[in-house]
Design a protein around this motif. Structure first.
Motif, PDB file in Angstrom:
ATOM      1  N   GLU A 169     -15.992  -1.224   2.400  1.00 21.14           N
ATOM      2  CA  GLU A 169     -16.237  -1.762   1.063  1.00 21.14           C
ATOM      3  C   GLU A 169     -15.252  -1.229   0.036  1.00 21.14           C
ATOM      4  O   GLU A 169     -14.717  -1.985  -0.778  1.00 21.14           O
ATOM      5  CB  GLU A 169     -17.673  -1.436   0.631  1.00 21.14           C
ATOM      6  CG  GLU A 169     -18.729  -2.107   1.502  1.00 21.14           C
ATOM      7  CD  GLU A 169     -20.133  -1.760   1.050  1.00 21.14           C
ATOM      8  OE1 GLU A 169     -20.276  -0.983   0.068  1.00 21.14           O
ATOM      9  OE2 GLU A 169     -21.090  -2.268   1.670  1.00 21.14           O
ATOM     10  N   THR A 170     -14.979   0.068   0.057  1.00 23.06           N
ATOM     11  CA  THR A 170     -14.121   0.669  -0.966  1.00 23.06           C
ATOM     12  C   THR A 170     -12.688   0.889  -0.496  1.00 23.06           C
ATOM     13  O   THR A 170     -11.798   1.083  -1.326  1.00 23.06           O
ATOM     14  CB  THR A 170     -14.686   2.013  -1.421  1.00 23.06           C
ATOM     15  OG1 THR A 170     -14.606   2.953  -0.326  1.00 23.06           O
ATOM     16  CG2 THR A 170     -16.137   1.880  -1.858  1.00 23.06           C
ATOM     17  N   GLY A 171     -12.474   0.881   0.822  1.00 21.63           N
ATOM     18  CA  GLY A 171     -11.155   1.206   1.354  1.00 21.63           C
ATOM     19  C   GLY A 171     -10.897   2.689   1.469  1.00 21.63           C
ATOM     20  O   GLY A 171      -9.821   3.097   1.931  1.00 21.63           O
ATOM     21  N   VAL A 187       0.854  -1.182   0.000  1.00 21.35           N
ATOM     22  CA  VAL A 187       0.000   0.000   0.000  1.00 21.35           C
ATOM     23  C   VAL A 187       0.889   1.231   0.000  1.00 21.35           C
ATOM     24  O   VAL A 187       2.115   1.135   0.083  1.00 21.35           O
ATOM     25  CB  VAL A 187      -0.944   0.028   1.231  1.00 21.35           C
ATOM     26  CG1 VAL A 187      -1.943  -1.108   1.172  1.00 21.35           C
ATOM     27  CG2 VAL A 187      -0.151  -0.034   2.520  1.00 21.35           C
ATOM     28  N   ALA A 188       0.260   2.391  -0.092  1.00 15.54           N
ATOM     29  CA  ALA A 188       1.022   3.636  -0.117  1.00 15.54           C
ATOM     30  C   ALA A 188       1.743   3.869   1.209  1.00 15.54           C
ATOM     31  O   ALA A 188       1.246   3.526   2.273  1.00 15.54           O
ATOM     32  CB  ALA A 188       0.086   4.804  -0.421  1.00 15.54           C
ATOM     33  N   GLU A 195      -9.145   2.578  -1.621  1.00 15.03           N
ATOM     34  CA  GLU A 195      -7.951   1.921  -1.080  1.00 15.03           C
ATOM     35  C   GLU A 195      -6.705   2.476  -1.767  1.00 15.03           C
ATOM     36  O   GLU A 195      -6.609   2.473  -3.000  1.00 15.03           O
ATOM     37  CB  GLU A 195      -8.039   0.410  -1.313  1.00 15.03           C
ATOM     38  CG  GLU A 195      -6.960  -0.378  -0.617  1.00 15.03           C
ATOM     39  CD  GLU A 195      -7.227  -0.540   0.879  1.00 15.03           C
ATOM     40  OE1 GLU A 195      -6.239  -0.647   1.635  1.00 15.03           O
ATOM     41  OE2 GLU A 195      -8.406  -0.556   1.284  1.00 15.03           O
ATOM     42  N   PRO A 196      -5.727   2.983  -0.997  1.00 16.76           N
ATOM     43  CA  PRO A 196      -4.531   3.590  -1.609  1.00 16.76           C
ATOM     44  C   PRO A 196      -3.512   2.535  -2.050  1.00 16.76           C
ATOM     45  O   PRO A 196      -2.409   2.437  -1.517  1.00 16.76           O
ATOM     46  CB  PRO A 196      -3.992   4.481  -0.496  1.00 16.76           C
ATOM     47  CG  PRO A 196      -4.420   3.809   0.769  1.00 16.76           C
ATOM     48  CD  PRO A 196      -5.761   3.167   0.469  1.00 16.76           C
ATOM     49  N   SER A 197      -3.902   1.753  -3.050  1.00 17.16           N
ATOM     50  CA  SER A 197      -3.052   0.677  -3.546  1.00 17.16           C
ATOM     51  C   SER A 197      -2.132   1.206  -4.644  1.00 17.16           C
ATOM     52  O   SER A 197      -2.479   2.145  -5.374  1.00 17.16           O
ATOM     53  CB  SER A 197      -3.912  -0.456  -4.115  1.00 17.16           C
ATOM     54  OG  SER A 197      -4.811  -0.942  -3.140  1.00 17.16           O
TER      55      SER A 197
END
Length: 278
Positions: free
Chosen positions: A37-39, A22-23, A111-113
């Protein structure tokens, strides 16, 4: 969807180290709120002195942030305390670092992927030194006149109407007759108190207080003895004030009576006590 949080002092939440793909690995974070649900999440990130991440730093989320303390370099741009930044998803940069360390209020819209595709961002980045901005004192809602609110607009999305701004309330502000109507909004309101204090039905917010208020939740009235500055975001559409027809009482002695989801409920029994002032 995120639960209603109103309010919690961020000082009570634990620091956790960022691990995995992740970031910002190696930095630390506090979750203020998160969509399971979305991060999408609202966080405080703590970067230790000398932290650095080189290479492809693109992520799949829009990132919006306000530096509370320290310095954060993104390529050759330095964001110091009271600087605001907005990086659309997939924004390319090769070097993110801090010399002195930094505490950064940070918001991700998913989500900060890491992002490994080739598509470029569709919007421009934003960098604002809020210290250099004048306060806009033209707020004209008569039901908020007792607060003497001024604003510094940081971002307005022309497509959705979403908005981020600093809000300053003057000292010695309380509703006339210690009562007033309650307001609500058709969109999410989110806020983090940067300085001062603000009292409402759930008690007195001190620096570090945070709330996530879903659409349609009545709130207020509010007052403050010594003034305050909040960073406020309206998420999911345009900010509109909708007012109740009946008044609610106001008192500076309102006890801490938060609205918290189950995973934070224990903090209602252990309120944060500010350091002594005298």
């Amino acid at each position: 969807m995120r639960p209603h949080i109103e309010f919690i002092q961020a000082q009570l939440l634990p620091w956790q180290r960022i691990q995995g793909d992740v970031a910002r690995p190696g930095a630390e974070y506090k979750f203020l709120s998160r969509d399971s649900e979305t991060g999408a999440c609202s966080t405080i990130l703590r970067y230790p002195p000398g932290w650095r991440r080189q290479g492809d730093n693109r992520i799949s989320a829009d990132e919006e942030f306000y530096v509370l303390d320290g310095d954060l370099w993104i390529d050759d741009v330095c964001y110091q305390h009271d600087h605001y930044g907005y990086l659309p998803a997939r924004t390319p940069y090769d070097d993110i670092r801090t010399d002195r360390g930094a505490i950064v209020l940070t918001f991700f819209d998913r989500e900060p992927s890491p992002y490994r595709g080739g598509e470029a961002p569709g919007r421009a980045t934003i960098h604002i030194n809020a210290l250099d901005m004048p306060w806009d004192m033209s707020l004209n809602d008569p039901k908020l006149a007792h607060l003497g609110i001024s604003r510094k607009d940081l971002r307005m999305d022309p497509a959705t109407g979403e908005r981020t701004f600093l809000s300053m309330v003057l000292p010695h502000s309380e509703p006339p007759g210690r009562e007033g109507p309650q307001e609500s909004h058709p969109v999410v309101e989110e806020a983090y108190l940067i300085s001062g204090s603000l009292t409402g039905p759930q008690g007195t917010m001190e620096p570090g207080a945070y709330f996530w208020r879903p659409p349609g939740i009545p709130h207020g009235p509010f007052g403050t003895r010594w003034g305050c500055v909040n960073l406020i975001r309206f998420v999911g559409g345009q900010h509109v004030n909708e007012w109740s027809t009946e008044n609610a009482p106001f008192t500076f002695d309102a006890p801490y009576d938060p609205i918290l989801p189950e995973e934070l409920a224990a903090f209602a029994r252990v309120p944060w006590i500010a350091p002594p002032r005298y």
